[in-house]
Design a protein around this motif. Sequence first.
Motif, mmCIF file in Angstrom:
data_model
loop_
_atom_site.group_PDB
_atom_site.id
_atom_site.type_symbol
_atom_site.label_atom_id
_atom_site.label_comp_id
_atom_site.label_asym_id
_atom_site.label_seq_id
_atom_site.Cartn_x
_atom_site.Cartn_y
_atom_site.Cartn_z
ATOM 1 N N ASP A 291 0.820 -1.214 0.000
ATOM 2 C CA ASP A 291 0.000 0.000 0.000
ATOM 3 C C ASP A 291 0.851 1.259 0.000
ATOM 4 O O ASP A 291 0.558 2.233 -0.723
ATOM 5 C CB ASP A 291 -0.938 0.011 1.211
ATOM 6 N N ALA A 292 1.908 1.270 0.798
ATOM 7 C CA ALA A 292 2.755 2.460 0.891
ATOM 8 C C ALA A 292 3.483 2.729 -0.422
ATOM 9 O O ALA A 292 3.672 3.883 -0.814
ATOM 10 C CB ALA A 292 3.750 2.306 2.033
ATOM 11 N N PHE A 293 3.889 1.655 -1.100
ATOM 12 C CA PHE A 293 4.555 1.855 -2.389
ATOM 13 C C PHE A 293 3.576 2.433 -3.402
ATOM 14 O O PHE A 293 3.907 3.367 -4.146
ATOM 15 C CB PHE A 293 5.120 0.538 -2.909
ATOM 16 N N ALA A 294 2.355 1.884 -3.438
ATOM 17 C CA ALA A 294 1.346 2.404 -4.361
ATOM 18 C C ALA A 294 1.062 3.879 -4.076
ATOM 19 O O ALA A 294 0.941 4.690 -5.000
ATOM 20 C CB ALA A 294 0.065 1.578 -4.249
ATOM 21 N N GLN A 295 0.977 4.236 -2.790
ATOM 22 C CA GLN A 295 0.726 5.634 -2.440
ATOM 23 C C GLN A 295 1.894 6.523 -2.854
ATOM 24 O O GLN A 295 1.697 7.657 -3.306
ATOM 25 C CB GLN A 295 0.493 5.766 -0.931
ATOM 26 N N ALA A 296 3.110 6.006 -2.750
ATOM 27 C CA ALA A 296 4.284 6.781 -3.158
ATOM 28 C C ALA A 296 4.244 7.075 -4.652
ATOM 29 O O ALA A 296 4.637 8.170 -5.091
ATOM 30 C CB ALA A 296 5.555 6.023 -2.798
#
Length: 359
Positions: free
Chosen positions: A209-214
Motif C-alpha cells: 500500500d505504501a509503495f502504491a501511495q508513493a
Amino acid sequence: NEEDLYAGIEHRQSDEVYQCLKLVSRPGCEKIVRYAFEYARVNGRKRVTCMTKDNIMKLTDGLFHQVFNEIAKEYPDIASDHMIIDIGAARLATRPETFDVIVTLNLYGDIISDIVAEVTGSVGLGGSANIGDHCAMFEAVHGSAPDISGQGIANPSGLLLAAVMMLVHIGQGEVAEKIHNAWLATLEDGVHTGDIYHEKVSELKVGTDAFAQAVIDRLGRVPQRFAPVAYAGGSPIAVAGRVSTLHPSRKELTGVDVFLHWRGRPDVLGPQLAALDGDGLTLSMVTNRGVKVYPDGLPETFCTDHWRCRFQAPPGKTVTRAQVLSLLMRVGNADLDFVKTEHLYTFDGQTGFSLGQGQ
C-alpha cells in the motif's frame, strides 16, 4: 498460449514414458512474429531478435525461424537476427542491454521473461500481456504469488506496469506515460518494497500500500536519473487478417511410425518386427527415446519400455491408409502393444518428419 508445449496435450504411453506434444502452426508463428515487428516500429525499436532451438527441433522451431526470416524482409527499417535460445538466455542474464525486442516460442518466452525481470531487480517488477485478435488480458508476470498473498508485502509494480501496457494498447499513451514516469521517480527516490530493498541504495522499505501511495504522490513528476518514458497514442497493433494463405500441398503418405510398449532388447524386437514386413511397408529402423537401436544400434544405449518402429515404403513409392491398417493388424496379431502411430508424409516432395538420431 495456445501453441508450443502450452497446448497441454500429454499422454502416458507406458510404465516408464510420458509424452508432451509440441504444436507449432504457421498462422500462430506469423501472428506473433509480425506483432513483434509492428511493436518495434510503433515504439521506435531498432532490432528484433528471434530465439529458437531449431538446431534440435528442426521442424517446429525450424518453422518459427523460417517464418521470422520471411517476415523480417517486410521490415527493412528494422534490423533482425537469430540466436539459439540457450545462449540467448545466457546473454540476457549477462548483457541485457545488447537486446531490444525478442520474439520466441511460448515456453522459452515464459522462462526468459522471468530472467530479465530478475536481472532488473525482481520478478515482481514485470508486467505481461496476452494479446489476441479480439481481446487482450494484462497481468503481472509472476501470477498470483499465493505464498505472500494477504501479507501486504507484495511488490505491486508488476501489476502496475501491466496496467501501463494495457493503457498503451488501448491508445491512452499519455496516461500510461504519466503513471510509468511516476513509478520510475518512486524507484529512484529509494522507495522500495522488500524484494528490491538494499541498504546501500534504498531510502525507505515499504509494503504494498505504501509503495502504491508513493507512486500516486509522484504523479506528474519525471525521473531525473532514469530515462523518462514516452508513449505514442493511437490504435492497438493489429495483425488479424494478415496471415498468409498457403496453397494446399501435394501430401503423400510414405510410411508410419508405430510406437510400442514393450520390454526387452532391441536385438530381439528388431527381427520380430522385420518379420511383419509386407504389403509395401518395410521396417527401416527402431529407436528408443529418439536414438536408433536397430539395425546397427550401439549396445550401450540405455533403453526404456517405449519404442518407435518406423515402417516405410521404398524410395519414390507411396502407401495407402489401408496398407497402414493392414500393418497394424499384423502388429496386433503378433501380440505387440502399439500405443501410438504417426503417419510419415512428404509435402510437395519435402520430408515432413525428422530422422532418428543416428539414422
